[in-house]
Design a protein around this motif. Structure first.
Motif, PDB file in Angstrom:
ATOM      1  N   LYS A 219       2.502   0.187  -3.611  1.00 35.82           N
ATOM      2  CA  LYS A 219       1.163   0.094  -3.084  1.00 35.82           C
ATOM      3  C   LYS A 219       0.466  -0.430  -3.895  1.00 35.82           C
ATOM      4  O   LYS A 219      -0.180  -0.284  -4.925  1.00 35.82           O
TER       5      LYS A 219
ATOM      6  N   GLU B  53      -4.812   5.069  -4.239  1.00 38.09           N
ATOM      7  CA  GLU B  53      -3.881   3.726  -3.538  1.00 38.09           C
ATOM      8  C   GLU B  53      -4.569   3.365  -2.118  1.00 38.09           C
ATOM      9  O   GLU B  53      -4.113   4.311  -0.560  1.00 38.09           O
ATOM     10  N   PRO B  54      -4.789   2.309  -1.591  1.00 34.90           N
ATOM     11  CA  PRO B  54      -5.747   2.072   0.564  1.00 34.90           C
ATOM     12  C   PRO B  54      -4.771   2.073   0.690  1.00 34.90           C
ATOM     13  O   PRO B  54      -4.519   1.832   1.977  1.00 34.90           O
ATOM     14  N   TRP B  55      -3.785   1.533   1.062  1.00 34.36           N
ATOM     15  CA  TRP B  55      -2.661   0.918   1.721  1.00 34.36           C
ATOM     16  C   TRP B  55      -1.386   1.190   0.888  1.00 34.36           C
ATOM     17  O   TRP B  55      -1.382   1.390  -0.264  1.00 34.36           O
ATOM     18  N   GLU B  56      -0.549   1.152   1.990  1.00 38.35           N
ATOM     19  CA  GLU B  56       0.738   0.893   1.065  1.00 38.35           C
ATOM     20  C   GLU B  56       1.453  -0.747   1.706  1.00 38.35           C
ATOM     21  O   GLU B  56       1.025  -1.374   2.447  1.00 38.35           O
TER      22      GLU B  56
ATOM     23  N   LYS C 244      -1.434  -7.068   2.978  1.00 32.33           N
ATOM     24  CA  LYS C 244       0.250  -6.142   3.103  1.00 32.33           C
ATOM     25  C   LYS C 244       1.111  -6.843   4.044  1.00 32.33           C
ATOM     26  O   LYS C 244       0.236  -7.269   5.322  1.00 32.33           O
TER      27      LYS C 244
ATOM     28  N   GLU D 293       2.277  -6.033   7.761  1.00 36.06           N
ATOM     29  CA  GLU D 293       2.124  -4.818   9.452  1.00 36.06           C
ATOM     30  C   GLU D 293       3.089  -5.539   9.839  1.00 36.06           C
ATOM     31  O   GLU D 293       2.730  -6.756  10.345  1.00 36.06           O
TER      32      GLU D 293
ATOM     33  N   VAL E 194      -6.351  -7.629   4.407  1.00 38.29           N
ATOM     34  CA  VAL E 194      -6.885  -5.640   4.277  1.00 38.29           C
ATOM     35  C   VAL E 194      -8.327  -5.608   3.257  1.00 38.29           C
ATOM     36  O   VAL E 194      -8.829  -6.255   2.218  1.00 38.29           O
TER      37      VAL E 194
ATOM     38  N   GLU F 235     -11.098  -2.962   2.296  1.00 44.50           N
ATOM     39  CA  GLU F 235     -11.286  -1.493   2.482  1.00 44.50           C
ATOM     40  C   GLU F 235     -12.300  -0.979   1.483  1.00 44.50           C
ATOM     41  O   GLU F 235     -12.269  -1.231   0.052  1.00 44.50           O
TER      42      GLU F 235
END
Length: 151
Positions: A102, A119-122, A138, A140, A147, A149
């Motif tokens: 993550k 943890e802003p994204w996985e 990330k 996807e 990304v 954030e």
């Protein structure tokens, strides 16, 4: 592997990871003409990034399989990750990277104590930190995407 180039005490200092049996991070201090003055070991690990904070060099990367951040008087590790960006602030240090698959942003105080972790994204990691923002990548739908954030 080069982690950073700084001017400390009026002299250029190159910081990087060197493998001599085991990985070490070294600082190489030069004259203004590029002649090597001194070489010193900073820590044992692999530094992907480095920053200057309060006249001292801070390292970020990994040690074994763990996220690793090193300051002259402290060291922080978190299992299964790596630090890929450092951003000194007036009251501490922001660390961007990845922990257990993550993306992670971690705030340390000036003594190296963890204040918080987000943890802003996985399925990705933070590559760059800016004032109030984390940029990274990330996975996807089978693609790697950028990304951005707020942090």
């Amino acid at each position: 592997m080069i982690s950073g180039l700084f001017e400390l005490n009026g002299k250029p200092v190159l910081v990087g990871s060197v493998k001599e049996e085991k990985w070490k991070v070294k600082a190489f201090e030069f004259t203004e003409n590029g002649e090597l003055i001194r070489e010193s070991e900073l820590g044992k690990g692999i530094a992907l990034t480095a920053a200057e904070m309060g006249g001292k060099i801070i390292l970020g990367g990994y040690k074994g399989s763990d996220l690793w951040v090193w300051g002259r008087d402290w060291e922080v590790t978190l299992p299964n990750g790596s630090a890929t960006s450092l951003l000194p602030t007036k009251d501490g240090l922001l660390i961007g990277g990845e922990v257990e698959g993550k993306a992670a942003v971690i705030k340390l105080d000036l003594k190296g104590e963890i204040l918080w972790k987000r943890e802003p994204w996985e399925r990705g990691w933070v590559e760059v930190l800016g004032k109030g923002v984390a940029l990274g990548v990330k996975e996807e739908e089978g693609k790697t995407v950028i990304v951005v954030e707020r942090v």
